[in-house]
Design a protein around this motif. Structure first.
Motif, PDB file in Angstrom:
ATOM      1  N   VAL B 139       0.819  -1.199   0.000  1.00  0.00           N
ATOM      2  CA  VAL B 139       0.000   0.000   0.000  1.00  0.00           C
ATOM      3  C   VAL B 139       0.860   1.258   0.000  1.00  0.00           C
ATOM      4  CG1 VAL B 139      -0.306   0.578   2.448  1.00  0.00           C
ATOM      5  CG2 VAL B 139      -2.267   0.656   0.895  1.00  0.00           C
ATOM      6  N   ASP B 140       2.140   1.072   0.310  1.00  0.00           N
ATOM      7  CA  ASP B 140       3.035   2.194   0.563  1.00  0.00           C
ATOM      8  C   ASP B 140       3.028   3.261  -0.523  1.00  0.00           C
ATOM      9  OD1 ASP B 140       4.795   3.392   2.316  1.00  0.00           O
ATOM     10  OD2 ASP B 140       6.529   2.758   1.134  1.00  0.00           O
ATOM     11  N   ARG B 141       3.037   2.831  -1.786  1.00  0.00           N
ATOM     12  CA  ARG B 141       3.144   3.844  -2.832  1.00  0.00           C
ATOM     13  C   ARG B 141       1.844   4.000  -3.615  1.00  0.00           C
ATOM     14  NH1 ARG B 141       2.470  -0.506  -5.692  1.00  0.00           N
ATOM     15  NH2 ARG B 141       1.662  -0.772  -4.144  1.00  0.00           N
ATOM     16  N   MET B 142       0.772   3.439  -3.082  1.00  0.00           N
ATOM     17  CA  MET B 142      -0.468   3.542  -3.832  1.00  0.00           C
ATOM     18  C   MET B 142      -1.165   4.868  -3.613  1.00  0.00           C
ATOM     19  SD  MET B 142      -2.172  -0.197  -3.563  1.00  0.00           S
ATOM     20  CE  MET B 142      -3.743   0.351  -4.172  1.00  0.00           C
ATOM     21  N   GLN B 145      -3.835   5.811  -0.374  1.00  0.00           N
ATOM     22  CA  GLN B 145      -3.522   4.739   0.577  1.00  0.00           C
ATOM     23  C   GLN B 145      -4.255   4.936   1.894  1.00  0.00           C
ATOM     24  OE1 GLN B 145       0.180   5.043   2.841  1.00  0.00           O
ATOM     25  NE2 GLN B 145       1.065   6.057   1.081  1.00  0.00           N
ATOM     26  N   ALA B 146      -4.566   6.186   2.242  1.00  0.00           N
ATOM     27  CA  ALA B 146      -5.248   6.432   3.521  1.00  0.00           C
ATOM     28  C   ALA B 146      -6.588   5.714   3.567  1.00  0.00           C
ATOM     29  CB  ALA B 146      -5.433   7.931   3.726  1.00  0.00           C
ATOM     30  N   TYR B 148      -7.520   2.881   1.872  1.00  0.00           N
ATOM     31  CA  TYR B 148      -7.320   1.441   2.038  1.00  0.00           C
ATOM     32  C   TYR B 148      -6.914   1.121   3.472  1.00  0.00           C
ATOM     33  CZ  TYR B 148      -7.249   1.510  -3.034  1.00  0.00           C
ATOM     34  OH  TYR B 148      -7.572   1.688  -4.334  1.00  0.00           O
ATOM     35  N   LYS B 149      -5.963   1.919   3.988  1.00  0.00           N
ATOM     36  CA  LYS B 149      -5.475   1.675   5.347  1.00  0.00           C
ATOM     37  C   LYS B 149      -6.606   1.788   6.352  1.00  0.00           C
ATOM     38  CE  LYS B 149      -0.589   2.877   5.482  1.00  0.00           C
ATOM     39  NZ  LYS B 149       0.343   3.951   5.868  1.00  0.00           N
ATOM     40  N   SER B 150      -7.412   2.835   6.219  1.00  0.00           N
ATOM     41  CA  SER B 150      -8.508   3.036   7.173  1.00  0.00           C
ATOM     42  C   SER B 150      -9.467   1.858   7.160  1.00  0.00           C
ATOM     43  CB  SER B 150      -9.292   4.305   6.844  1.00  0.00           C
ATOM     44  OG  SER B 150      -8.494   5.417   7.075  1.00  0.00           O
TER      45      SER B 150
END
Lengths: 324, 341
Positions: B139-142, B145-146, B148-150
C-alpha cells in the motif's frame, strides 16, 4: 501559562500518510511490489475486509421476512431498507426478555466515560511523580509497574469479585468492609481503572519524562509546588499523549467483555451492550434482523470515535512500538 | 437526583421510562467524574500550600498513592491470591496440593483446550502479522492509501463480540435447497458446491474460521505499525544497499526486514498476547462447544459457571506462565531499543 511549544506538534510516525519526497532507493523497494497485480491485491484485501461489516449493516436495515428468506446481497436487487429493526431492538421487548438494548447502551456510556477519566488522571499523576519528583526507589517502582503488564486479567477476577462482595480481612480484622455494590457501576469502573494503570503509567511516563527540564526548573525556582507544576505545566503540555491514551482506553473499555461479564453479568441496571450481545448471540442467533441491528448499535460509537480521531488513535498505538 | 452511584440501582427500578432511566444514570456518572476531579482539585489546592521538608514526601504520597493502592489491590494481591487458591479445592476450603494442576495435566478435554490454544497462538498472530506486513509494503506507494489503510484498520475499533457476530453471519449455514443467508455458504454454492457444510460445526475447520475473526481484527494493527516502521528506515541505509547492487526483493529481505525486525517481533508478541487472553470470539461464536474451547474461556467457565475456583485459578496460573515469557521478552527488547536510542 503560554505553553504550546513544539511538543504539541510532535507527529506520530505514519499517522497520516503524509506525502514524502520519493527518493530513488525507496523507490527500489516500492517498484518490486508495485505492479497492477499488487494494486489488485490491495484492493481485493480491502474489499474482503469491508464486506462482512457491510453485510451486517445491510442485514440490519432489511425487513424480518427478507432476512430470513434470502441473503443480504439480494437487497441490492430488491431494495427495501428501513430503520424498523433498530427501533424494535432499542425499545421493544424484541429479544423475549425485559426491554430492548437502550438501557445497555446507556450503561456502556456510563461505564466508559469514568473508566477513561479515572485511570488517565491517576496515571498522569503517578507518571509525573515517578519522572520528576526524585525520591529513593522511584526507579524500582517504575520497573514493578512496568512488569505488572504481564499479569493476565483473568488472574484478578476471582479475588476482586470476593473483595467487592465480601471486603478484605486479615484474621478477624476488617481491612476493607464488604461493600454492597450489586447494582452499581463502581466495581466495573474500579476494575477498569486498576487494569489500565500499568500501561497508562508506562506510556505517560515516557512522554512526561521528556518534557523540557528548563521549564520544570524555572517553575521550581519561582516557588511552584509539585501540584502546581503538574496542573499548570505538565497537564497542558501532555495533552497530545493524554488525548491518544484517552481514545485508546475509551475504545478498550467500550469493547470489553471480560470485566463486564464478571462484574456486571447480564444485569440490565449496569451491564454494557457487549455483555448483552454476547448472551443474545448464543440464545437468539436465529433473529438475524435483531442481532445485526444490535451489533451495529454497539459499533456506532467506536466507529465514530475511530473515523473522527483516527490520527490520534494511531499515534497512541504507535507509542512504544516503533523506534522514532 | 442522587449523585451517589450506589443509589442508582434501587432508583432505576422505580424509573418508569427509558429516558428517565438514562438521565439518572448519566447524572450519576457525571456526578462521579466531577466528584472525583473535585476531590483531586481540593486535595491539590490544600497540599500545594505545604512548604518545607514535607512538601516532597507529600507530593509523592498523594500523586503516587492512589495508583499504588489500586495496583496493589487490583493486580499484585490478586496475583498472589490466585496462585494460593490454585492449591485449594473447588470452594477454596481445603488444601489439595497440586491436584488442580494434576487435573489440568491429565484431563483429556483440557489437553484439547491446550492444543487449541497453542494452535491459536501460532496461526492467528503469524497470519495477521504476515498479511499486515504484505499490505504495509504494497500500500506504501499507492494512491489514496489512507482510504485502504482506514478500511483494513477499521475492525480494530470494533469489539471482538461485534466482530464475532459479523462473522457468524458470514458463516451462517442453511440446509441444501434453501436460500443461503451466509456469504461463505453462498460463495460455496456459487462455485458449484451444492451442499456446503455447517461451517461452525465442522471440526477442526471451525477453529480456523474462529481464528479468521482475530486475523480480520488484528491485520490492520500490524499493517499500521509496520508501515510506520518501514517509513522510519533511514534513506541512507537503503541507498548504500542499492549502491552495493541490492534491489527489489533482495533489498526487502536483506535491508527492510532486518531494519524493522524489532517492530516485527513487538507486533507479533502483542498479537500473541491478545490472542492468548481473548476469549470473546470463542465465547460469542461457539461458547467453547464443537471442539473450539481455548484456555482463556475454559478458565472463565471453570471459575464462574462450574464454580470450581481451584481449577479455574490453576488455569489462570497456567495462562500467566504462558504469557510471562512473551511479555518479558517483549520488555527486554523494548528496553534494549530505548537504551540505543
Amino acid at each position: 501559562m503560554s505553553a504550546e511549544p513544539t511538543l504539541d506538534k510532535a507527529p506520530g510516525p505514519g499517522s497520516g500518510g503524509a506525502p514524502r519526497p520519493d527518493l530513488p532507493p525507496a523507490k527500489a523497494v516500492r517498484r518490486a511490489f508495485s505492479s497492477p497485480l499488487a494494486t489488485a491485491l490491495v484492493i481485493a484485501v480491502t474489499v474482503l475486509w469491508t464486506i462482512p461489516t457491510v453485510g451486517l449493516l445491510v442485514t440490519s436495515l432489511r425487513p424480518k421476512g427478507d432476512v430470513v428468506s434470502s441473503g443480504w446481497w439480494e437487497a441490492f436487487v430488491h431494495p427495501d431498507l428501513g430503520l424498523e429493526n433498530y427501533r424494535s431492538v432499542l425499545f421493544d421487548n424484541s429479544f423475549g426478555t425485559s426491554g430492548g438494548l437502550m438501557p445497555y447502551l446507556v450503561n456502556s456510556v456510563a461505564i466508559a466515560v469514568p473508566a477513561t477519566v479515572f485511570p488517565l488522571v491517576l496515571a498522569a499523576m503517578a507518571a509525573y511523580a515517578l519522572a520528576w519528583v526524585r525520591f529513593k526507589g522511584s526507579d524500582t517502582i517504575f520497573f514493578v509497574v512496568f512488569a505488572l503488564q504481564v499479569v493476565p486479567l483473568q488472574m484478578s477476577l476471582v479475588p476482586l469479585l470476593r473483595l467487592f462482595s465480601g471486603g478484605a480481612h486479615l484474621g478477624s480484622v476488617t481491612v476493607i468492609p464488604a461493600l454492597n455494590l450489586k447494582d452499581s457501576y463502581l466495581p466495573v469502573w474500579l476494575t477498569h481503572t486498576m487494569f489500565a494503570l500499568p500501561l497508562a503509567i508506562f506510556l505517560l511516563h515516557n512522554f512526561i519524562a521528556q518534557l523540557p527540564r528548563d521549564l520544570m526548573e524555572a517553575a521550581v525556582v519561582d516557588g511552584a509546588s509539585h501540584f502546581k507544576i503538574f496542573r499548570s505545566i505538565v497537564l497542558p503540555l501532555s495533552a497530545p499523549a493524554l488525548a491518544s491514551f484517552a481514545i485508546f482506553q475509551f475504545l478498550w473499555v467500550w469493547n470489553d467483555l471480560l470485566v463486564a461479564l464478571t462484574f456486571a453479568g447480564g444485569n440490565p441496571t449496569v451491564a454494557p451492550i457487549t455483555s448483552r450481545l454476547a448472551q443474545l448471540s448464543g440464545s437468539d442467533s436465529s433473529h438475524w434482523e435483531l442481532l445485526s441491528a444490535g451489533a451495529f448499535l454497539s459499533m456506532i460509537v467506536p466507529l465514530a470515535v475511530f473515523f473522527a480521531l483516527q490520527r490520534y488513535f494511531v499515534r497512541g498505538l504507535l507509542a512504544g512500538s516503533v523506534k522514532g | 437526583m442522587p449523585t451517589d452511584p450506589r443509589l442508582a440501582g434501587p432508583a432505576l427500578h422505580l424509573a418508569d421510562s427509558l429516558w428517565q432511566d438514562a438521565a439518572i444514570k448519566f447524572g450519576n456518572t457525571a456526578g462521579a467524574v466531577l466528584g472525583f476531579l473535585g476531590v483531586l482539585l481540593a486535595v491539590f489546592f490544600a497540599a500545594g500550600r505545604a512548604t518545607g521538608r514535607f512538601s516532597r514526601p507529600l507530593a509523592v504520597a498523594l500523586m503516587l498513592g492512589p495508583a499504588a493502592v489500586l495496583l496493589l489491590t487490583g493486580l499484585v494481591v490478586p496475583l498472589l491470591r490466585t496462585v494460593y487458591l490454585s492449591f485449594y479445592d473447588a470452594d477454596s476450603a481445603k488444601f489439595v496440593g497440586g491436584k488442580n494442576y494434576g487435573w489440568a495435566a491429565t484431563s483429556s478435554p483440557i489437553h484439547d483446550v491446550l492444543l487449541n490454544t497453542l494452535l491459536w497462538l501460532v496461526v492467528a498472530p503469524i497470519a495477521a502479522t504476515g498479511l499486515g506486513l504484505l499490505l504495509a509494503l504494497l500500500v506504501d506507494r499507492m494512491r489514496g492509501q489512507a482510504v485502504y489503510k482506514s478500511l483494513v484498520f477499521m475492525p480494530m475499533a470494533v469489539s471482538l463480540v461485534a466482530a464475532s457476530i459479523i462473522f457468524k453471519l458470514v458463516y451462517e449455514s442453511r440446509g441444501s435447497g434453501q436460500n443461503q443467508v451466509g456469504l461463505l455458504s453462498q460463495l460455496a454454492v456459487a462455485v458449484g458446491w451444492d451442499d456446503p457444510p455447517n461451517w461452525i460445526l465442522s471440526q477442526p475447520l471451525n477453529n480456523f474460521l474462529l481464528m479468521g475473526v482475530m486475523v480480520w481484527v488484528q491485520t490492520g494493527f500490524a499493517m499500521v505499525v509496520l508501515s510506520a516502521a518501514i517509513k522510519a528506515i533511514p534513506d541512507e541505509i537503503t541507498e548504500a544497499a542499492r549502491l552495493d547492487g541490492a534491489s527489489g526483493v533482495r533489498l526487502f529481505l536483506h535491508v527492510t526486514v532486518p531494519m524493522i525486525r524489532t517492530t516485527l517481533v513487538v507486533v507479533l508478541t502483542t498479537i500473541m498476547i491478545i490472542t492468548l487472553k481473548a476469549f470473546d470470539i470463542v465465547r460469542t461464536m461457539t461458547g467453547g462447544n464443537f471442539g473450539t474451547q481455548v484456555l482463556a474461556n475454559e478458565m472463565y467457565s471453570q471459575s464462574f459457571e462450574q464454580y470450581n475456583i481451584g481449577r479455574g485459578s490453576a488455569l489462570a496460573v497456567i495462562l500467566f506462565l504462558a504469557v510471562a515469557p512473551l511479555v518479558v521478552y517483549n520488555i527486554a527488547l523494548l528496553r534494549k531499543e530505548r537504551a540505543t536510542r
